[in-house]
Design an enzyme around this catalytic site. Structure first.
Site, PDB file in Angstrom:
ATOM      1  N   HIS A 102      25.955  48.560 -79.936  1.00 31.24           N
ATOM      2  CA  HIS A 102      26.474  49.199 -78.732  1.00 31.24           C
ATOM      3  C   HIS A 102      27.954  48.879 -78.543  1.00 31.24           C
ATOM      4  O   HIS A 102      28.788  49.784 -78.379  1.00 31.24           O
ATOM      5  CB  HIS A 102      25.663  48.726 -77.519  1.00 31.24           C
ATOM      6  CG  HIS A 102      26.154  49.251 -76.208  1.00 31.24           C
ATOM      7  ND1 HIS A 102      25.549  50.304 -75.556  1.00 31.24           N
ATOM      8  CD2 HIS A 102      27.191  48.868 -75.406  1.00 31.24           C
ATOM      9  CE1 HIS A 102      26.190  50.548 -74.424  1.00 31.24           C
ATOM     10  NE2 HIS A 102      27.184  49.683 -74.317  1.00 31.24           N
ATOM     11  N   GLU A 103      28.278  47.599 -78.558  1.00 28.10           N
ATOM     12  CA  GLU A 103      29.671  47.215 -78.332  1.00 28.10           C
ATOM     13  C   GLU A 103      30.576  47.670 -79.463  1.00 28.10           C
ATOM     14  O   GLU A 103      31.754  47.985 -79.242  1.00 28.10           O
ATOM     15  CB  GLU A 103      29.779  45.705 -78.111  1.00 28.10           C
ATOM     16  CG  GLU A 103      29.042  45.195 -76.883  1.00 28.10           C
ATOM     17  CD  GLU A 103      29.459  45.882 -75.596  1.00 28.10           C
ATOM     18  OE1 GLU A 103      30.600  46.403 -75.528  1.00 28.10           O
ATOM     19  OE2 GLU A 103      28.644  45.915 -74.654  1.00 28.10           O
ATOM     20  N   HIS A 141      31.704  51.114 -78.747  1.00 25.64           N
ATOM     21  CA  HIS A 141      32.895  51.085 -77.887  1.00 25.64           C
ATOM     22  C   HIS A 141      34.141  50.761 -78.714  1.00 25.64           C
ATOM     23  O   HIS A 141      35.211  51.355 -78.522  1.00 25.64           O
ATOM     24  CB  HIS A 141      32.746  50.006 -76.814  1.00 25.64           C
ATOM     25  CG  HIS A 141      31.903  50.386 -75.650  1.00 25.64           C
ATOM     26  ND1 HIS A 141      32.087  51.552 -74.930  1.00 25.64           N
ATOM     27  CD2 HIS A 141      30.869  49.740 -75.035  1.00 25.64           C
ATOM     28  CE1 HIS A 141      31.206  51.608 -73.935  1.00 25.64           C
ATOM     29  NE2 HIS A 141      30.467  50.524 -73.983  1.00 25.64           N
ATOM     30  N   HIS A 190      35.446  53.633 -80.530  1.00 24.93           N
ATOM     31  CA  HIS A 190      36.082  54.561 -79.597  1.00 24.93           C
ATOM     32  C   HIS A 190      37.552  54.168 -79.377  1.00 24.93           C
ATOM     33  O   HIS A 190      38.424  55.034 -79.240  1.00 24.93           O
ATOM     34  CB  HIS A 190      35.309  54.535 -78.270  1.00 24.93           C
ATOM     35  CG  HIS A 190      35.547  55.723 -77.392  1.00 24.93           C
ATOM     36  ND1 HIS A 190      35.064  55.790 -76.106  1.00 24.93           N
ATOM     37  CD2 HIS A 190      36.215  56.886 -77.585  1.00 24.93           C
ATOM     38  CE1 HIS A 190      35.413  56.934 -75.559  1.00 24.93           C
ATOM     39  NE2 HIS A 190      36.116  57.619 -76.430  1.00 24.93           N
TER      40      HIS A 190
END
Length: 681
Positions: A470-471, A474, A477
Site C-alpha cells: 500500500h505505502e 503511494h 505515485h
C-alpha cells in the site's frame, strides 16, 4: 543568510539528500526563522509588483517562492514523524502557530488575492495550457478557502483559528506518541507467553532487549506487536489488559488526554467553515473533493455499513459459539475477537498467521514490491550504501527508468522504534517538478514492523505485507510524477483520490505469480506451497464483516462529529458511545481508531472529515484492477501504460473523475467493492 547552519547552506550531498549527519535540533529554529523571512520577502514582492498580473509573474512566481522554507519544513516534519526527540518536539510546538500565521499572511494578502482574482476572472482569455489552467484553479481555490476575500474582521478570526488548530493538532499527535512510547506489557512467566508463536516471541524479546529488559518479553502498542498478541495469546487476562491499553491511547487522563483538544478542534473547525459560508466543517472539506458533499459520502458508507454489520453479527455468533465450546462461557468481548477468529480460520481453512509468516520475509516482500513496479512501469531499484540517512535503519534505493535514467530516490524505514509515531505512511523530502530544470523526487516510506533478533529474518503478517505494498503504491505515485508545477506534483490530488494508487497496488501482492516467487521460507528457501497459496486465496474474505465494520465506523463517526449542528459542548466519550449505539455497532467490535487517538482526523487537517476516502478510493481500485483481469494478464502492458499515464504520473493535473474515466473508459462501479469484500448480495 549565514552558512554555518547546514539547513541554510547549499547541499552538496549525493542526490542533494538532507545532510542528516550535520543537523542538530537548534539548526531548525534558526532555519525556520530565516527561511520564513526570506519567503515573506519573495511573496510580498509578488504581491506589490506594479506590473499587470500574469500567470508567470504571479502564479509561477508563487510556485518558485519559499524554496528554502519548503526544504526546511520537509526535512523537519519527516524527522518529527519518523525519528523525533524532546528537542524537536519542543520546536514543533513552537513552530506550529508560526507556520500557520505565515500561511495566513500569504493567503489573506489582499494585494496578492486581487492579482489572483484578476487572473481567475480572465482565465478564458489568457491562452493558458492545460497544466497552467489547472494550477491557476488550484491557487484560486486555495485562496478562497483560506478566506482571502472575507472582510478584515473575519480574516483576522480565520488566522487566529488556523494558528490555534495548528497547535492543537501538534499536541494531539505528541500525546498519542507519548502514550504509545511509555506503555509496555512485560511478559515473564510461562503463563504470560502461553500460546505465542516463535516469531512473536522473537520480536517481543527484541523489544524487551531494546528497553533494557534482557530475558523478558515486551508487547508494545504498535499494531505489528499487539495484534499478533491478541491473535495468539491464550492468557485472556493479559489480552484484556493489552487491549484496553491499546484502545485507551489519548484517553488516560493527565497531560496526554486528548478529549478536550478534540472538542476545541471540532468547535474551531466548525467556526472556520461557517465563516466561509458552509453549513459545517464536513461540507467545507468535501467541497474540494471527488465526493462533493457529506450526503454523497454517507450514502456510500451506509450502502456498505448494512451488509457489513449483518456479516459481522454472523461472525460474532460463530466466534462466541467457538468460545463456549472451548470453555469460555461468557460474552464475546473485543479482546476475544482476534483470538477466536484465528482459531476459526484455522479450523475452517487450515490456515493461520503462524503458518504464513515464515514465508513473508520483509526483505523478500520489498523485492516483490520492486519487481511489481518493474513489470508494470519499467522502473528499477538499486540499493545505495554510505549515503546520509536520519537513522541507521533507513535504506536508500536509486530509481531508474527503462532507459537507465535517474528517476528519483526511494527511502525505506521499516522498523518500529520509540522515536517514531505509529502507523505507516509515505512522504517526500523533495517533490518532482520542472520549474528549475528536471527536479527528481526523494520519497520515503515509513513503517512500524517488529524487528527480529539479530541474525534472524524479520517476518511479516500478510496484513503487514499488504501495508508495505500500500505505502509503496503511494511512493510510486510520488516517484513517477511527471508535471511542471509543485502544487500538483505526485500525491497532490483530491483526498478521496489519493488512496487509489496505493490501494490498487495492494492487489498485486495476492497474485500467485508474485507470491510463488517471493513468498519463500526464511529457513529453507522453499516457495510457499501451492496448497498454502490456495488456502490463502480461499480465506481472503474471512472475517471481512469485522474488518469492514471496524473501518466504516471510524469513517461514519468522522463525518458525524464534523457535521454537528452545535459542537460547542461536545463530550467526546459520550458522543462516540451514543453515535456507535445509534448505528448498531456490534458490541464485540471497537472502532479501528477511537476518537482520542484518531490521528487521521485530529493530528492536523489531512484526513479530517476525510477518512471515508479509503473506501471512496476502494470503489475505484477494485474496479481498476478488474481492468487488468479482463485482459487475462495482471501485468498487461497496454493497461499498465494507461495506468501510468492517467494515474501514477499525472499528479493533480487532471480532474480525478475525468482521469479515472480516461483510464477505465467509464465511471467505477460500487459492485466491484462489495464483491471484493465478499459483501455482495
Amino acid at each position: 543568510m549565514t552558512t554555518s547552519n547546514p539547513l541554510l547552506a547549499d547541499w552538496t550531498t549525493p542526490f542533494e539528500l538532507p545532510p542528516f549527519g550535520a543537523l542538530e535540533p537548534e539548526h531548525f529554529r534558526e532555519a525556520f526563522d530565516a527561511t520564513m523571512a526570506q519567503a515573506r520577502t519573495e511573496i510580498d514582492a509578488i504581491a506589490d509588483a506594479q506590473s499587470e498580473p500574469s500567470f508567470d509573474n504571479t502564479i509561477r512566481a508563487l510556485e518558485m517562492a519559499g524554496e528554502g522554507l519548503s526544504r526546511t519544513a520537509r526535512t523537519f516534519y519527516n524527522l518529527t514523524g519518523a525519528h523525533t526527540n524532546p528537542e524537536l518536539q519542543a520546536i514543533e510546538r513552537e513552530m506550529a502557530p508560526k507556520l500557520a500565521r505565515h500561511s495566513s499572511q500569504t493567503f489573506q494578502n489582499a494585494r496578492l488575492a486581487a492579482r489572483i482574482a484578476t487572473l481567475w476572472d480572465a482565465r478564458d482569455t489568457l491562452g493558458l495550457g492545460r497544466e497552467e489552467a489547472r494550477v491557476l484553479e488550484r491557487y484560486a481555490t486555495m485562496f478562497r478557502r483560506a478566506g482571502a476575500w472575507l472582510d478584515d474582521t473575519a480574516k483576522a478570526r480565520m488566522a487566529e483559528i488556523s494558528q490555534r488548530l495548528a497547535t492543537l493538532g501538534t499536541s494531539f499527535a505528541q500525546n498519542v506518541l507519548k502514550d504509545e512510547a511509555e506503555y509496555q506489557l512485560v511478559l515473564e512467566t510461562d503463563e504470560d507467553i502461553a500460546g505465542l508463536p516463535d516469531f512473536l516471541l522473537s520480536a517481543a524479546a527484541e523489544a524487551a532487549r531494546e528497553r533494557g529488559l534482557e530475558g523478558k518479553y515486551v508487547i508494545t502498542l504498535l499494531r505489528s506487536s499487539i495484534e499478533p498478541f491478541l491473535q495468539f495469546s491464550t492468557n485472556r487476562t493479559r489480552r484484556e489488559e493489552a487491549f484496553k491499553a491499546w484502545t485507551a491511547r489519548g484517553e488516560n487522563g493527565g497531560d496526554t488526554d486528548n478529549r478536550a483538544l478534540i472538542a476545541e478542534t471540532v468547535a474551531l473547525r466548525d467556526e472556520r467553515a461557517r465563516l466561509l459560508g458552509y453549513d459545517n466543517f464536513a461540507a467545507f472539506k468535501l467541497d474540494d473533493s471527488m465526493a462533493g458533499t457529506p450526503g454523497a459520502v454517507r450514502d456510500l458508507l451506509m450502502r456498505v455499513w448494512g451488509p457489513a454489520v449483518a456479516r459481522a453479527n454472523e461472525e460474532a455468533a460463530r466466534l462466541e459459539a467457538l468460545a463456549h465450546a472451548s470453555g469460555d462461557n461468557g460474552d464475546l468481548e473485543p479482546w476475544d475477537w482476534r483470538f477466536y477468529a484465528e482459531r476459526l480460520r484455522k479450523a475452517e481453512y487450515d490456515l493461520d498467521d503462524a503458518e504464513l509468516k515464515p514465508y513473508l520475509q520483509l526483505d523478500r516482500m520489498i523485492e516483490a514490491a520492486f519487481h511489481t513496479a518493474t513489470r508494470l512501469f519499467g522502473v528499477t531499484f538499486e540499493e545505495k550504501t554510505g549515503l546520509p540517512v536520519y537513522h541507521p535503519d533507513v535504506r536508500v534505493f536509486e530509481v531508474k527508468d527503462a532507459q537507465g535514467r535517474h528517476v528519483g530516490l526511494f527511502l525505506g524505514d521499516y522498523f518500529a522504534r520509540a522515536s517514531k509515531r505509529s502507523g505507516a505512511w509515505m512522504s517526500a523530502f523533495r517533490s518532482q517538478h520542472r520549474l528549475k530544470g528536471d527536479v527528481p523526487p526523494i520519497i520515503v516510506n515509513v513503517m512500524n514492523f517488529s524487528r527480529a533478533k539479530p541474525g534472524e529474518a524479520s517476518l511479516l503478517t500478510f496484513d503487514d505485507a499488504r501495508t508495505l505494498f500500500h505505502e509503496f503504491g503511494h511512493a510510486l505515485h510520488g516517484l513517477l510524477s511527471n508535471v511542471t508545477y509543485p502544487v500538483i506534483s505526485g500525491t497532490s490530488v483530491a483526498r478521496d483520490f489519493v488512496e487509489l494508487p496505493s490501494q490498487l497496488y495492494e492487489h498485486w501482492l495476492s497474485e500467485p505469480e508474485i507470491l510463488s516467487r517471493f513468498a519463500v521460507h526464511y529457513k529453507t528457501g522453499e516457495p510457499m506451497p501451492q496448497a498454502l497459496l490456495d488456502k490463502l486465496k480461499a480465506a481472503e474474505n474471512f472475517n471481512q464483516g469485522f474488518a469492514t465494520v471496524e473501518y466504516t465506523a471510524c469513517a461514519l463517526i468522522d463525518q458525524d462529529i464534523h457535521t454537528l449542528a452545535d459542537p460547542a459542548a461536545l463530550d467526546v466519550t459520550a458522543f462516540e458511545k451514543d453515535r456507535l449505539a445509534s448505528l448498531g455497532m456490534p458490541k464485540a467490535i471497537v472502532m479501528r481508531h477511537r476518537l482520542p487517538h484518531f490521528a487521521h482526523a485530529f493530528a492536523g487537517d489531512g484526513y479530517s472529515a476525510g477518512y471515508y476516502s479509503y473506501m471512496w478510493s476502494e470503489v475505484m481500485d477494485a474496479d481498476a484492477f478488474a481492468a487488468f483481469r479482463e485482459t487475462g494478464n495482471v501485468f498487461d502492458p497496454e493497461t499498465a501504460e494507461k495506468l501510468l499515464t492517467h494515474i501514477y504520473s499525472a499528479g493533480g493535473l487532471p480532474d480525478p473523475a475525468e482521469t479515472y474515466r480516461a483510464f477505465r473508459g467509464r465511471d467505477p462501479k460500487i459492485d466491484a467493492l462489495l464483491e471484493s469484500r465478499g459483501l455482495a448480495a
